[in-house]
Scaffold this motif. Structure first.
Motif, mmCIF file in Angstrom:
data_model
loop_
_atom_site.group_PDB
_atom_site.id
_atom_site.type_symbol
_atom_site.label_atom_id
_atom_site.label_comp_id
_atom_site.label_asym_id
_atom_site.label_seq_id
_atom_site.Cartn_x
_atom_site.Cartn_y
_atom_site.Cartn_z
ATOM 1 N N SER A 1 -7.302 -17.414 -11.051
ATOM 2 C CA SER A 1 -7.424 -17.866 -9.503
ATOM 3 C C SER A 1 -8.600 -17.055 -8.669
ATOM 4 O O SER A 1 -9.133 -17.633 -8.116
ATOM 5 N N GLU A 2 -8.919 -16.006 -9.306
ATOM 6 C CA GLU A 2 -10.000 -15.117 -8.717
ATOM 7 C C GLU A 2 -11.318 -15.900 -9.010
ATOM 8 O O GLU A 2 -12.336 -16.017 -8.026
ATOM 9 N N GLU A 3 -11.551 -16.419 -10.407
ATOM 10 C CA GLU A 3 -12.787 -17.127 -10.597
ATOM 11 C C GLU A 3 -12.926 -18.404 -9.797
ATOM 12 O O GLU A 3 -13.861 -18.763 -9.580
ATOM 13 N N HIS B 1 -15.758 -20.089 -6.561
ATOM 14 C CA HIS B 1 -16.482 -21.254 -6.931
ATOM 15 C C HIS B 1 -16.460 -22.263 -5.579
ATOM 16 O O HIS B 1 -17.030 -23.199 -5.624
ATOM 17 N N LEU B 2 -15.713 -21.981 -4.519
ATOM 18 C CA LEU B 2 -15.370 -22.910 -3.385
ATOM 19 C C LEU B 2 -16.492 -22.799 -2.758
ATOM 20 O O LEU B 2 -17.316 -21.743 -2.328
ATOM 21 N N VAL B 3 -16.559 -23.939 -1.694
ATOM 22 C CA VAL B 3 -17.491 -23.591 -0.507
ATOM 23 C C VAL B 3 -16.649 -23.224 0.765
ATOM 24 O O VAL B 3 -15.785 -23.667 1.140
ATOM 25 N N LEU C 1 -14.740 -35.183 10.126
ATOM 26 C CA LEU C 1 -14.888 -35.857 9.142
ATOM 27 C C LEU C 1 -15.232 -35.178 7.769
ATOM 28 O O LEU C 1 -14.712 -35.226 6.828
ATOM 29 N N TYR C 2 -16.149 -34.306 8.219
ATOM 30 C CA TYR C 2 -16.946 -33.478 7.073
ATOM 31 C C TYR C 2 -15.918 -32.321 6.700
ATOM 32 O O TYR C 2 -15.970 -31.802 5.678
ATOM 33 N N ARG C 3 -15.273 -31.743 7.524
ATOM 34 C CA ARG C 3 -14.288 -30.817 7.358
ATOM 35 C C ARG C 3 -13.052 -31.191 6.149
ATOM 36 O O ARG C 3 -12.694 -30.575 5.016
ATOM 37 N N MET C 4 -12.811 -32.520 6.620
ATOM 38 C CA MET C 4 -11.691 -33.111 5.823
ATOM 39 C C MET C 4 -12.362 -33.501 4.279
ATOM 40 O O MET C 4 -12.038 -33.061 3.162
ATOM 41 N N GLU C 5 -13.638 -34.156 4.334
ATOM 42 C CA GLU C 5 -14.380 -34.365 3.167
ATOM 43 C C GLU C 5 -14.429 -32.841 2.250
ATOM 44 O O GLU C 5 -14.331 -33.054 0.920
ATOM 45 N N ILE C 6 -15.111 -32.092 2.878
ATOM 46 C CA ILE C 6 -15.543 -30.935 2.070
ATOM 47 C C ILE C 6 -14.254 -29.989 1.576
ATOM 48 O O ILE C 6 -14.243 -29.622 0.408
ATOM 49 N N SER C 7 -13.448 -30.086 2.369
ATOM 50 C CA SER C 7 -11.945 -29.595 2.020
ATOM 51 C C SER C 7 -11.290 -30.396 0.806
ATOM 52 O O SER C 7 -10.997 -29.680 -0.016
ATOM 53 N N PHE C 8 -11.575 -31.662 0.859
ATOM 54 C CA PHE C 8 -11.140 -32.422 -0.397
ATOM 55 C C PHE C 8 -11.825 -31.986 -1.592
ATOM 56 O O PHE C 8 -11.187 -31.903 -2.801
ATOM 57 N N LYS C 9 -13.274 -31.815 -1.560
ATOM 58 C CA LYS C 9 -14.260 -31.438 -2.559
ATOM 59 C C LYS C 9 -13.563 -30.181 -2.918
ATOM 60 O O LYS C 9 -13.509 -29.859 -4.389
ATOM 61 N N ASN C 10 -13.150 -29.085 -2.228
ATOM 62 C CA ASN C 10 -12.597 -27.996 -2.632
ATOM 63 C C ASN C 10 -11.359 -28.019 -3.378
ATOM 64 O O ASN C 10 -11.423 -27.212 -4.494
#
Length: 295
Positions: free
Chosen positions: A158-160, A164-166, A134-143
């Motif tokens: 793109s590089e910037e 900023h991703l987790v 569930l958290y892989r999915m949720e954090i992936s969505f945040k990213n």
């Protein structure tokens, strides 16, 4: 009831949480929430007590504040049944309070999200498996949402954006191959070079069903807000499944928290819609819900 052992506490908490969910305005019950015609009617539906005699703008704020307090009070009451709650049960509360404090920013967000992810390491068995999924999915969505916002609103390169991703492993942030393989960032990395003004670039995307509508011949630009609402609805459905999948578990209580958090988001959307005089269909659209998604 702090004297209950963990098994008895889990059984009690699950029964109580189930009863609270049955009265919540999610799933089939959400139609009651979206069909109210006034803030006064909404107040009575949610709290079953006399409506304060205040102007509408203050009443809408009172509804949002009171609904949030009720949600957190119920959760803390459930949590108090455990002598020593799993760390993630306290961590999700801390993260919620942080998100609603007004102090949120991208760099501190990353630290708090990683604290949530790290709290999964103390879990075992099906709880670890379920919540990692569930958290892989949720954090992936945040990213994904960070990518979309930074592209549409801030025109980052793109590089910037990639900086900023987790990432599940911060070392992956330094490596192109690592970024593409990272379990939390790879889906966001895959869309970083897509053109937000070209529907053709997105029509075959894994989550294309969550895109804002496209009409042939009309100018289209990806709408991060529309997608965010749609992803929240999708996540809420996933958490409803997991609440029942493994009863009397840490998973079920985390799922309860997320379902109720989604309900609170919907209450806020309804409150705002009523304050602005929007019809129910428009309010549902604002909340990321369609009549077909209620079940």
């Amino acid at each position: 009831m702090g004297s209950l052992d963990r098994s008895a506490a889990s059984s009690f908490v699950y029964a109580k949480a189930s009863g609270l969910l049955a009265k919540s305005f999610v799933g089939e019950n959400s139609s009651k929430l979206f069909s109210v015609q006034s803030l006064r009617e909404l107040y009575l539906l949610l709290f079953s007590e006399e409506v304060p005699g205040v102007p509408e703008v203050l009443l809408s704020k009172e509804i949002e504040t009171k609904a949030g307090q009720k949600f957190i009070s119920q959760y803390k009451e459930l949590l108090s049944e455990y002598e020593k709650p799993a760390p993630i049960l306290s961590e999700i509360l801390s993260f919620y309070e942080y998100e609603n404090s007004g102090l949120s920013d991208r760099n501190t967000d990353r630290e708090r999200i990683m604290a949530l992810w790290s709290s999964l390491s103390s879990l075992k068995g099906s709880d670890k498996e379920n919540l990692e999924q569930l958290y892989r999915m949720e954090i992936s969505f945040k990213n994904i949402l960070w990518v979309l916002r930074l592209k549409v609103y801030y025109h980052f390169s793109s590089e910037e954006i990639l900086e900023h991703l987790v990432y599940s492993d911060e070392r992956a942030q330094k490596s192109g191959v690592g970024r593409k393989k990272d379990v939390l960032a790879r889906e966001a990395v895959a869309i970083v070079n897509k053109d937000v003004s070209s529907y053709d670039d997105w029509k075959d995307w894994k989550y294309s069903r969550f895109l804002n509508p496209h009409e042939e011949g009309l100018v289209w630009e990806l709408d991060p807000t529309w997608i965010e609402r749609s992803l929240k609805t999708y996540l809420a459905k996933a958490y409803r499944r997991f609440f029942h999948k493994d009863p009397m578990s840490v998973t079920s209580l985390v799922s309860w928290f997320r379902i109720k958090q989604y309900e609170l988001d919907c209450i806020r959307s309804v409150t705002e819609g009523l304050r602005l005089g929007l019809d129910s269909e428009k309010v549902m659209e604002v909340a990321g819900v369609s009549p077909l998604q209620n079940g």
